[in-house]
Design an enzyme around this catalytic site. Structure first.
Site, short mmCIF file in Angstrom:
data_model
loop_
_atom_site.label_atom_id
_atom_site.label_comp_id
_atom_site.label_asym_id
_atom_site.label_seq_id
_atom_site.Cartn_x
_atom_site.Cartn_y
_atom_site.Cartn_z
N LYS A 1 -21.54 23.20 70.55
CA LYS A 1 -20.74 23.04 69.60
C LYS A 1 -20.73 21.95 68.37
O LYS A 1 -21.13 21.02 68.82
CB LYS A 1 -19.24 23.52 70.11
CG LYS A 1 -19.26 24.90 70.94
CD LYS A 1 -17.76 24.88 71.56
CE LYS A 1 -17.43 26.30 72.26
NZ LYS A 1 -16.05 26.33 72.75
N TYR B 1 -16.11 35.65 69.38
CA TYR B 1 -15.00 35.29 69.98
C TYR B 1 -13.98 36.67 69.59
O TYR B 1 -12.67 36.59 69.77
CB TYR B 1 -14.25 34.07 69.43
CG TYR B 1 -14.96 32.94 69.95
CD1 TYR B 1 -14.94 32.75 71.32
CD2 TYR B 1 -15.33 32.02 69.11
CE1 TYR B 1 -15.59 31.38 72.21
CE2 TYR B 1 -15.62 30.65 69.69
CZ TYR B 1 -15.94 30.55 71.14
OH TYR B 1 -16.24 29.31 71.47
N ASN C 1 -14.35 21.87 73.25
CA ASN C 1 -14.78 21.59 74.44
C ASN C 1 -16.26 21.37 74.57
O ASN C 1 -17.00 21.58 75.66
CB ASN C 1 -14.37 22.44 75.61
CG ASN C 1 -14.35 23.92 75.12
OD1 ASN C 1 -15.19 24.26 74.28
ND2 ASN C 1 -13.79 24.80 75.72
N HIS D 1 -20.18 26.10 74.67
CA HIS D 1 -19.95 27.33 75.07
C HIS D 1 -20.93 27.89 76.31
O HIS D 1 -22.06 27.32 76.35
CB HIS D 1 -20.28 28.39 73.83
CG HIS D 1 -19.97 30.03 74.44
ND1 HIS D 1 -18.88 30.43 74.79
CD2 HIS D 1 -20.91 30.64 74.28
CE1 HIS D 1 -19.04 31.79 75.06
NE2 HIS D 1 -20.35 31.93 74.96
N GLU E 1 -23.54 38.36 74.40
CA GLU E 1 -23.66 37.22 73.37
C GLU E 1 -25.28 36.99 73.10
O GLU E 1 -25.45 36.55 71.97
CB GLU E 1 -23.17 36.11 74.20
CG GLU E 1 -21.58 36.22 74.34
CD GLU E 1 -20.96 35.26 75.20
OE1 GLU E 1 -19.56 35.07 75.36
OE2 GLU E 1 -21.71 34.39 75.62
N1 UDP Z 1 -9.57 27.98 73.32
C1 UDP Z 1 -8.65 27.04 72.88
N2 UDP Z 1 -7.46 27.42 73.44
C2 UDP Z 1 -7.12 28.00 74.62
C3 UDP Z 1 -8.19 28.88 75.10
C4 UDP Z 1 -9.44 28.74 74.50
O1 UDP Z 1 -8.78 26.46 71.89
O2 UDP Z 1 -5.84 27.97 75.02
C5 UDP Z 1 -11.14 27.84 72.88
C6 UDP Z 1 -11.90 27.04 73.60
O3 UDP Z 1 -12.76 26.24 72.53
C7 UDP Z 1 -12.85 28.06 74.34
C8 UDP Z 1 -13.01 29.10 73.78
O4 UDP Z 1 -11.66 29.16 72.92
O5 UDP Z 1 -14.08 27.42 74.89
C9 UDP Z 1 -13.12 30.36 74.15
O6 UDP Z 1 -12.30 30.52 75.12
P1 UDP Z 1 -12.47 31.12 76.59
O7 UDP Z 1 -11.25 31.48 77.33
O8 UDP Z 1 -13.56 32.21 76.34
O9 UDP Z 1 -13.07 29.86 77.40
P2 UDP Z 1 -14.41 29.50 77.76
O10 UDP Z 1 -15.18 30.83 78.24
O11 UDP Z 1 -15.13 29.05 76.47
O12 UDP Z 1 -14.38 28.49 78.98
MG MG Z 2 -15.49 32.88 77.45
#
Ligand code: UDP
Ligand code: MG
Length: 170
Positions: A11, A51, A125, A128, A139
């Protein structure tokens, strides 16, 4: 045990913090093979399609801004996209990436070591990582064209496109 492929994105925060090398080194511990790789300027449409499952969340707007990288300014408004393939690739790579919330992630994981939560509440974080085989397929097809992946991992069909404008080297 199954051979899987998944989408990994470095990212914009990972790029700005000059973490590309560290992240790829860490991911290489899983011994997966890279079958696609490119730099992408993320459009709003691509960000929202990627997303779509989070569109009702309060952090959605911030998340879209984050993945587009506009908040970081040029030249950080881009991501690096990879398709990795190998045995149990998804669980292995997600373990190295760490939990979604960087404060809860294993400190030795990528997200635990390098992630942060912004004052707006977005989890920056760094990477992805696709979450399951069907999301991974969705994806990968969203981010990559068949010819950008060196292995025929999903069926293709041939179509004829007429009068398509295309840039070639001058
Ligand atoms: N995210 C966030 N706050 C939250 C949950 C998710 O900012 O409470 C963001 C974070 O950058 C995350 C992305 O949204 O990587 C996608 O969320 P997902 O639940 O798919 O998590 P991932 O699969 O990336 O672990
Ligand atoms: Mg995810």
């Amino acid at each position: 045990m199954a051979i899987e492929q998944l989408l990994i994105l470095i990212k914009p925060d990972g790029i700005k913090k000059s973490l590309t090398g560290n992240i790829l080194t860490k991911l290489s511990e899983a011994r997966m093979v890279i079958i696609g790789a490119k730099a992408v300027r993320v459009s709003r449409d691509l960000a929202e399609a990627h997303y779509y499952h989070l569109k009702d969340k309060p952090f959605f707007g911030g998340l879209i801004d984050y993945i587009q990288g506009e908040v970081y300014g040029k030249p950080w408004d881009r991501v690096l996209a990879f398709v990795y393939r190998g045995e149990d690739a998804i669980s292995k790579m997600r373990k190295i990436a760490g939990e979604t919330n960087p404060e809860e992630a294993d400190p030795v994981s990528i997200r635990g070591a390098y992630g942060r939560i912004t004052t707006k509440g977005v989890y920056e974080n760094v990477v992805h990582c696709s979450s399951d085989p069907s999301e991974a397929e969705r994806e990968i097809k969203l981010w990559f064209k068949p010819e950008e992946i060196v292995k025929r991992i999903y069926p293709v069909k041939k179509i004829i496109i007429e009068k398509e404008e295309k840039a070639v080297w001058a």
